[in-house]
Design a protein around this motif. Sequence first.
Motif, PDB file in Angstrom:
ATOM      1  N   SER A 290      -2.533   3.917   6.188  1.00  0.00           N
ATOM      2  CA  SER A 290      -1.782   2.975   5.614  1.00  0.00           C
ATOM      3  C   SER A 290      -0.800   3.691   4.922  1.00  0.00           C
ATOM      4  CB  SER A 290      -2.478   2.142   4.654  1.00  0.00           C
ATOM      5  OG  SER A 290      -1.696   1.118   3.915  1.00  0.00           O
ATOM      6  N   ALA A 293       4.326   1.444   0.248  1.00  0.00           N
ATOM      7  CA  ALA A 293       5.745   0.976   0.106  1.00  0.00           C
ATOM      8  C   ALA A 293       6.448   2.059  -0.633  1.00  0.00           C
ATOM      9  CB  ALA A 293       5.911  -0.329  -0.666  1.00  0.00           C
ATOM     10  N   ASN A 372       8.504   5.336   4.569  1.00  0.00           N
ATOM     11  CA  ASN A 372       8.639   4.044   4.187  1.00  0.00           C
ATOM     12  C   ASN A 372       9.414   3.784   3.025  1.00  0.00           C
ATOM     13  OD1 ASN A 372       8.137   1.390   4.163  1.00  0.00           O
ATOM     14  ND2 ASN A 372       5.785   1.490   3.577  1.00  0.00           N
ATOM     15  N   THR A 374      10.806   1.032   2.820  1.00  0.00           N
ATOM     16  CA  THR A 374      10.535  -0.720   2.618  1.00  0.00           C
ATOM     17  C   THR A 374       9.812  -1.013   1.392  1.00  0.00           C
ATOM     18  OG1 THR A 374       8.525  -1.009   3.643  1.00  0.00           O
ATOM     19  CG2 THR A 374      10.579  -0.849   5.164  1.00  0.00           C
ATOM     20  N   SER A 375       9.765  -2.325   0.932  1.00  0.00           N
ATOM     21  CA  SER A 375       9.111  -2.950  -0.100  1.00  0.00           C
ATOM     22  C   SER A 375       7.879  -3.395   0.224  1.00  0.00           C
ATOM     23  CB  SER A 375      10.064  -4.159  -0.959  1.00  0.00           C
ATOM     24  OG  SER A 375      10.119  -5.017   0.020  1.00  0.00           O
ATOM     25  N   ARG A 376       7.266  -3.191   1.274  1.00  0.00           N
ATOM     26  CA  ARG A 376       5.995  -3.540   1.820  1.00  0.00           C
ATOM     27  C   ARG A 376       5.073  -2.301   2.337  1.00  0.00           C
ATOM     28  NH1 ARG A 376       5.102  -4.166   7.148  1.00  0.00           N
ATOM     29  NH2 ARG A 376       6.708  -3.395   8.650  1.00  0.00           N
ATOM     30  N   ASP A 377       3.777  -2.494   2.013  1.00  0.00           N
ATOM     31  CA  ASP A 377       2.931  -1.469   2.678  1.00  0.00           C
ATOM     32  C   ASP A 377       2.834  -1.844   4.233  1.00  0.00           C
ATOM     33  OD1 ASP A 377       2.333  -0.854   0.301  1.00  0.00           O
ATOM     34  OD2 ASP A 377       0.396  -1.524   0.435  1.00  0.00           O
ATOM     35  N   VAL A 378       2.986  -0.350   5.027  1.00  0.00           N
ATOM     36  CA  VAL A 378       2.880  -0.403   6.533  1.00  0.00           C
ATOM     37  C   VAL A 378       1.670   0.158   7.043  1.00  0.00           C
ATOM     38  CG1 VAL A 378       4.037   0.277   8.771  1.00  0.00           C
ATOM     39  CG2 VAL A 378       5.460  -0.524   6.846  1.00  0.00           C
ATOM     40  N   THR A 385       6.203  -4.099  13.576  1.00  0.00           N
ATOM     41  CA  THR A 385       6.245  -4.168  12.231  1.00  0.00           C
ATOM     42  C   THR A 385       5.297  -3.155  11.772  1.00  0.00           C
ATOM     43  OG1 THR A 385       5.069  -5.953  12.004  1.00  0.00           O
ATOM     44  CG2 THR A 385       7.409  -6.208  12.025  1.00  0.00           C
ATOM     45  N   THR A 544      -2.358   0.512  -5.614  1.00  0.00           N
ATOM     46  CA  THR A 544      -1.384  -0.587  -5.298  1.00  0.00           C
ATOM     47  C   THR A 544      -2.008  -2.015  -5.632  1.00  0.00           C
ATOM     48  OG1 THR A 544      -2.192  -0.596  -3.048  1.00  0.00           O
ATOM     49  CG2 THR A 544      -0.353   0.970  -3.548  1.00  0.00           C
ATOM     50  N   ALA A 546      -2.513  -4.174  -3.380  1.00  0.00           N
ATOM     51  CA  ALA A 546      -3.379  -4.257  -2.195  1.00  0.00           C
ATOM     52  C   ALA A 546      -4.843  -3.969  -2.502  1.00  0.00           C
ATOM     53  CB  ALA A 546      -3.099  -3.589  -1.059  1.00  0.00           C
TER      54      ALA A 546
END
Length: 585
Positions: A290, A293, A372, A374-378, A385, A544, A546
Amino acid sequence: MRSVIAACALLTMTAGCGDATTVTPDAGPACSPDRAQWNTEVRATVERACGGCHGATPSYGAPYSLLDYDFITRAQGASRPVDRMHLRLADGTMPPSGTPAPAFADSQRIASWASCGARTLTEDTRLRSSAPLFRPPAQPPAGTTSLELRADRYPVPQVSDRYQCFTFTNVVAADQFVRRFDVLLDRPEVLHHVVLYRSTSTAALAPSFECTGSPPDTLYTYTWAPGEDALQFPDGGLRVRPSDRYILQLHYNNSRNLTGLVDRSGVRLSLGPATGTEYGMVAMGPVGFSLPARSQQRVASACTLAPGSRLLASMPHMHQIGSGYEQFLLRGTQRTPIITLTNWQFESQYFYELPLTLQAGDRIETACTFNNTTSRDVRSGSSTTDEMCFGFTYVTPPPTAEYCSEPLTEPMAVDLTYRPGMCSPADAPTTLPLATGAVRVGAPPALTGGEIPEGRWELSNIEYLLNMALTPIGTIDPAASTLQGRGQVWTSAGRLRADMLSSFSLVFTAGNRITRAVPQINFNSTYVATGSALALTSECSVGTAANTPTALEYEVRGDDLIVGLRAQNLGTVTISPRYTFRRAR
C-alpha cells in the motif's frame, strides 16, 4: 506502440540514429581522444550504451559501428563520428526518442572522453537504464509459420477498466516452439496491455469472457505494454502442445468514453520446430503493498529459482506513479545490481537483456520506488488506478509458478515488539502475550452483538476468512499460512479504545510467500451500538484514516469480545479479519 526499428529508421533520415549529416562540433577544436582510455573502459561503455544500433554489425538503420577507435576518430564525410557522439548525447537526440537513455554515468563518460574533457552533460529526465534493450531482429526466424490469436471484433465498452479474455484451443497439431511474439494493435487508443496465458485448467472455458486479474490456473507466456516491440528468442522458444489452451487477455481503458469501437487486437506467434532451449515466463516482484497518499515509498521482495536457471530477458512493469525500478542478485553477503531504471515512464516499457545464470542459494531482489503525489492511498492490484511492481522474466528451464514473491527477510521476521500508542490510556500495560491465528476459506460467521461490559481485553486469537483461496498471484495454502499479533482493548460506557500490532504470512501452493506487518491500529472512539454493529466516532487515531475504523461488527461471548473489521480485497479475494480479545483479570 513505438517501434524501435521505425524510430531508428526515421531518425536515420532526419539527423538521428547515426546519420551522416554534417555537424560542426561546439566543444572546441577537434581533439585526439585518449586511445588507452578507450581500450580500458570507454569501448565497453559505448558497446553497452550504443551497441544495440551501433554494434560490431550496425542494426536498425545505423550507418556504421562505433566500436572501432581508428574509424570513429577519422572524418566520415564532413565530420568525425567521435565528435557526433558527444554532440548527440548533449542535445538528447541519441539514443532516439522513446528509447531508454544509457545510465547517466555512462553518457557522461562517453561525452567527456569524446570531447577530451570539454563536454559536461546535464542530467535530464529521460528514462535511463543500466541494461541494454532486448532487441528483436527485423524479421521472424527463417522457416517459421505465422499464427494469429485475435479478439473477435470485440465491442469495447465505455469503462475505464475492462479485462476481456479470449480462449483458443487446438492451435497446433504437434509440439512446436514459439520463436517470436508480435503484438497486433487494432485500437491502440484504448488498449492498456496484452497478456497471453497458457491455461492449465481442465474446466470448460467460454470463447470470450470478462476476467479481472489473472484467469484461474494459468501461466504467463507473453506480455505487452505500451512502448514494447516484438520479442524473439535467440534459440529455441516457448513450447506449444496440441492439448494446450491459450487465453488472450486484453485490458481496455476507455476512460474517454469513445463510442463505436470494435477491436481485433491480439498476438502473432512465429512457430518453429520444438528444438533448442525451452523457456518459460515468471513474474518477479512484491505484491500486497500500500502506498500512502502524498508519500514516496520503496517496496521490494525476493525470488528463489532453481539452481542453474538462466535469465534471458525481463520487462519491468509499473503503472503511473512509479519512479524507479531495481533488481539485485543476492549471492551470499554480496548484493550485485542486475538492472536499474530511473525516470520511469509508463509509455516506455521494454524487455531488457539479463544474461544471468543462478547458483545454489542465489536470490533475486526486485524493488520499485513510487512517488504518490495524489490525495488517495494507492494499493497494489491489476486496475490502472492501482500499482504493480513486476519483472516479467523469461527463464530456462521453465519455472513451475507464474509468480515469485518472497520476503527479503525470513518469514515472520516482522518486529511485533509492543509499545502502547498515543491513544491508549496512560497506564496501559506494556507486556502482552503473543496471539496467533489461522487463515480459513469460508463465509465469516454472523456476529450477534450483546451488552459490552467495562474492562480491559487482551488479543488472544486472529482469524482471516477468505471467500476463495485463488488470488491473482496464485492459490493460498491456508494450512501453511500464519497470523501473529499483540493488542488490547478498553471498553467503558459508550467508548472503545484499541491498540494492536499484527502481521500475516500468506503461503501459496507454488511455494512463494507474502509476509507483511499490518499498520498499527490505535484509536480512541465513542460508539453507538445497533444490533451487532458499532458506529464509531474517533477522538484520537494513529496512522492514516484507513487504519481507523468508522464501523465494526462485534459479539460478546462470555469472557471473549470478538471484533470483525472491514473486509479487505486482494484482487478477486475478499479477506474478512476477525480478532478475539479475552477479558483480562
